[in-house]
Design an enzyme around this catalytic site. Sequence first.
Site, short mmCIF file in Angstrom:
data_model
loop_
_atom_site.label_atom_id
_atom_site.label_comp_id
_atom_site.label_asym_id
_atom_site.label_seq_id
_atom_site.Cartn_x
_atom_site.Cartn_y
_atom_site.Cartn_z
CE1 TYR A 57 43.05 26.31 40.91
CE2 TYR A 57 42.09 28.28 39.93
CZ TYR A 57 43.13 27.38 40.03
OH TYR A 57 44.26 27.55 39.26
CG ASP B 85 38.55 33.95 45.10
OD1 ASP B 85 38.28 34.77 44.18
OD2 ASP B 85 39.30 32.97 44.95
CE LYS C 263 38.22 32.90 36.62
NZ LYS C 263 39.17 32.15 35.93
#
Length: 439
Positions: free
Chosen positions: A149, A245, A273
């Site tokens: 994702y 990522d 995040k």
Amino acid sequence: MKEVYRIYEERTKKSAVLYKEARNYTPLGVHSYVRLYKPYPLYVDRAEGTRIIDVDGNEYIDFSMNYGAQLIGHTHPQLVAAIKKQVERGTLYTMPHNLSNELAKEIIKRFPIDQVRFTNSGLEATMHALRLARGYTSRDKIIKIGGAYHGLHDYVVTKDDPERTTGEATPGCKGIPVGTLQNTLMGVFNDLASIESLFNQYKGQIAGIIIEPVMMNRGIILPEDNFLKEVKEICQKEGALLIFDEVKTGAKVTWGGASEYYDIKPDIICLAKSIGGGLPLGAFGARKEIMSAIEPGGVSHAGTYNANPLCVAAGLVTLRDILTKESYKEIFRLNKKLIEGCEEIIAKYKLPLHTVSIGACGTIQFCKEPLRNHKDHAKFVDVEMGERFWIGMLNNGMIPCPYPPPREQWTISVQHTDEDINKYLEGFEKIAPTLLEKS
Ligand code: PMP
């Protein structure tokens, strides 16, 4: 199953009312699809430290920590002070300011990049990283790993059919033009051959490969042996860029993220995040030569809220003052304790489960078999057992991980304590015998 839902509904009557109302105003009643679960989601009143308090006054120990964004825990006093100070000095300038220089320096210290651009989310970070890779290499195609994702922008929302794992991707949801995905090629995690074959088939056309160094959207799947190093070597050989990522791994698997943990220097790193202490902050960075492709007439990157002083002030206090190298020792100790405790319970109750952990994160995988990639995840994981675990833990005052459990992992924050870990284990042991009951 009926009984656990009855208990949940009994405890959360005000959430039920608010959720019913929300469905009038909002599709499915939520603003992000992963927030929806049966019978309806909890409504939060407030968060403090390691606790979430819902609108019915129930208290939960939070191990989701906002899908890992809250490595510093909720309402950390240093974060609150920094935000309050910044609010009084303005929340948005849309002009340069020194805080962004300071935060850029912190990020460059931690991660192996020379320059950084700030974004407002992980999605934006990966989207701009892909544009940068394409702009820099003048190639169109990218490789993405099945089941990974990277946010919901068009190039990476792929149909992750475990049976059809390589070649051109197809859209993972309605609204994405089929043509867009023709430039996204699918590889398989821990399967170097799948990536080599793409480079052979699309010689000279692949701009880069975007990869979560640890698959953290399928529980936790660790890279095997030299997998990441070999992916880097292929990229170098083929003139393509390796994009890590690190939205979930960055600052969480260790101080310097997966790049430090696995001692690999990717070409581009995406962050979000945990770097923002819970505020919307993302970033992407690379060595100077690659970042220089961002120039007038070259690769564009702009945004009204980019590097806004509020989020940047939050990021700065988070990385510079709270998440010090020293702070990770206690996080790792507590995470080890939680993993070992879960393993004991799994063995005691002979549950067909196993655990995986790295850095501040851990997960219960809802299967016995070790997982190498998304194909295994689709084949072996008992999603229904994950649901029973979720609702059972909520009923015992625990947010055990983000929802949905089979795809997520807990985060131990700087504010978690031994007592929090003990309570998690008590809750898990209490529901353990119920996990094998079929609905
Ligand atoms: N990349 C990874 C690895 C993620 O886990 C996520 C979010 N879970 C994203 C990108 C997207 O981040 P955001 O939700 O901030 O857009």
